[in-house]
Design a protein around this motif. Structure first.
Motif, mmCIF file in Angstrom:
data_model
loop_
_atom_site.group_PDB
_atom_site.id
_atom_site.type_symbol
_atom_site.label_atom_id
_atom_site.label_comp_id
_atom_site.label_asym_id
_atom_site.label_seq_id
_atom_site.Cartn_x
_atom_site.Cartn_y
_atom_site.Cartn_z
ATOM 1 N N MET A 1 12.061 13.482 11.027
ATOM 2 C CA MET A 1 10.906 13.964 11.729
ATOM 3 C C MET A 1 9.988 12.693 11.751
ATOM 4 O O MET A 1 9.099 12.655 12.897
ATOM 5 N N VAL A 2 9.854 12.165 10.788
ATOM 6 C CA VAL A 2 8.668 10.778 10.623
ATOM 7 C C VAL A 2 9.079 10.000 11.554
ATOM 8 O O VAL A 2 8.231 9.515 12.463
ATOM 9 N N TYR A 3 10.321 9.827 11.889
ATOM 10 C CA TYR A 3 10.913 8.746 13.028
ATOM 11 C C TYR A 3 10.430 9.246 14.444
ATOM 12 O O TYR A 3 9.940 8.661 15.395
ATOM 13 N N TYR B 1 7.685 1.871 11.887
ATOM 14 C CA TYR B 1 7.944 3.224 11.841
ATOM 15 C C TYR B 1 9.067 3.552 12.497
ATOM 16 O O TYR B 1 9.470 4.772 12.720
ATOM 17 N N ILE B 2 9.555 2.837 13.556
ATOM 18 C CA ILE B 2 10.592 2.959 14.644
ATOM 19 C C ILE B 2 11.792 2.460 14.284
ATOM 20 O O ILE B 2 12.735 3.013 14.550
ATOM 21 N N LEU B 3 11.733 1.200 14.017
ATOM 22 C CA LEU B 3 12.952 0.549 13.622
ATOM 23 C C LEU B 3 13.764 1.023 12.528
ATOM 24 O O LEU B 3 13.058 1.403 11.355
ATOM 25 N N PRO B 4 15.082 1.469 12.461
ATOM 26 C CA PRO B 4 15.909 2.035 11.646
ATOM 27 C C PRO B 4 15.557 1.053 10.130
ATOM 28 O O PRO B 4 15.631 0.051 10.211
ATOM 29 N N ASN B 5 15.806 2.102 8.928
ATOM 30 C CA ASN B 5 15.570 1.299 7.629
ATOM 31 C C ASN B 5 16.436 0.133 7.475
ATOM 32 O O ASN B 5 15.986 -0.709 6.876
ATOM 33 N N LEU C 1 0.666 -1.262 0.225
ATOM 34 C CA LEU C 1 0.032 -0.138 -0.110
ATOM 35 C C LEU C 1 0.891 1.290 -0.095
ATOM 36 O O LEU C 1 2.136 1.078 0.077
ATOM 37 N N CYS C 2 0.228 2.275 -0.089
ATOM 38 C CA CYS C 2 0.950 3.735 -0.055
ATOM 39 C C CYS C 2 1.268 4.017 1.252
ATOM 40 O O CYS C 2 0.328 4.792 1.918
ATOM 41 N N GLU C 3 2.242 3.979 1.703
ATOM 42 C CA GLU C 3 2.897 4.415 3.296
ATOM 43 C C GLU C 3 4.037 5.190 2.972
ATOM 44 O O GLU C 3 4.838 5.155 1.970
ATOM 45 N N ILE C 4 4.237 5.967 4.097
ATOM 46 C CA ILE C 4 5.273 7.029 3.865
ATOM 47 C C ILE C 4 6.745 6.490 3.490
ATOM 48 O O ILE C 4 7.199 7.183 2.688
ATOM 49 N N PRO C 5 7.140 5.389 4.190
ATOM 50 C CA PRO C 5 8.607 5.013 4.134
ATOM 51 C C PRO C 5 8.694 4.677 2.557
ATOM 52 O O PRO C 5 9.626 4.948 1.999
#
Length: 307
Positions: free
Chosen positions: A198-200, A259-263, A178-182
């Motif tokens: 900022m998102v993080y 959303y919290i774990l680093p990429n 789906l279309c999510e921010i990351p």
């Protein structure tokens, strides 16, 4: 890479999990069955809570809202994913992507806050039963529900507008369900590092306080339950709380991973699997977790079906 003009209507390509799997047809059938289960179970739970006056109490008001959120969440994502696979087409317009992002962020954020309010409701019911109807009257409950929806929708609107304002490159493939921010930000033809930070930070800010509130509520509940003299009361409290804790664990586990774990700690394939978990599997399981071990809900369901 050259940016493309979003006004041309070319949109994005959602490269979900179905085509990349080893058994896409089997996976599609599984998703369809889970979606039907989510529709049926959440729909029935909403109907039972609405129709049976015995369930017009704060606990079931929150549970009805949770079912509504799950029903809408899975319906925003699953039907499109299934139809796209059957048609062999994965396109989604720029506007459709923005709308899907806004709705999923709204529903996810509202559920995040609602789960914390549900934990507080259980804390008051078990630790302060004599003051329950004062602290948790219907006006307070509806204020909590309205707060969940309002804060989540305002936050989602800001995130969606800012994410979609970036110029996007000619590669339009979103490697996600789906279309999510990351995954959408990976297509941006601009430096998004500050916004990603900022998102993080906001993700931590929005997820951690409600999660801490849930943990605090259940720690206090556990101390109270252990000091109960009645075995029946202790068992009923533990059964009720275990259902909520199961749902909380599934929701916050998936949200933390995304959303919290680093990429660098997760790949697009892992993100796709997690997205399936919170958009398809969890909405199908939540009403079963709450209702199958709940005598009041099962009794109301039997009365409704017996009419």
């Amino acid at each position: 890479m050259e940016p493309w003009n979003s006004t041309l209507g070319s949109g994005f390509l959602l490269m979900g999990i179905l085509k990349d799997s080893g058994s896409p047809v089997l996976l599609c059938a599984t998703f369809s069955a889970l979606y039907l289960l989510a529709l049926t179970s959440n729909g029935l739970l909403l109907l039972v809570i609405t129709k049976d006056v015995r369930l017009h109490v704060p606990m079931y008001l929150f549970l009805g809202q949770l079912s509504l959120m799950d029903l809408l969440f899975t319906s925003v994502v699953t039907p499109k994913a299934l139809v796209d696979f059957l048609r062999g087409e994965t396109t989604i317009s720029f506007e459709g992507c923005a709308l899907q992002m806004f709705l999923t962020l709204t529903l996810g954020g509202a559920e995040d806050l609602l789960l914390a309010f549900m934990a507080y409701d259980k804390y008051v019911a078990i630790c302060h039963p004599l003051n329950y109807m004062v602290l948790m009257n219907l006006r307070v409950c509806w204020l909590m529900v309205a707060t969940s929806w309002t804060l989540a929708s305002l936050s989602a609107l800001g995130y969606t507008l800012y994410t979609m304002h970036y110029p996007f490159c000619m590669s339009r493939k979103i490697r996600h369900l789906l279309c999510e921010i990351p995954p959408v930000l990976k297509l941006a033809c601009a430096d998004t590092s500050r916004y990603e930070l900022m998102v993080y930070v906001m993700g931590v800010t929005l997820l951690i306080p409600p999660f801490v509130a849930v943990l605090t509520s259940y720690t206090l509940i556990l101390f109270t339950v252990l000091h109960m003299s009645s075995n029946e009361g202790r068992q009923k409290a533990l059964v009720t709380c275990s259902s909520h804790l199961t749902v909380v664990s599934m929701f916050y586990g998936a949200a933390t991973f995304m959303y919290i774990l680093p990429n660098f700690l997760h790949s697009p394939k892992q993100d796709n699997i997690i997205s399936v978990f919170y958009t398809i599997i969890t909405p199908a399981l939540n009403p079963l977790i709450y209702s199958l071990r709940n005598r009041e809900v099962m009794g109301a369901l039997r009365r409704l079906l017996g009419k």
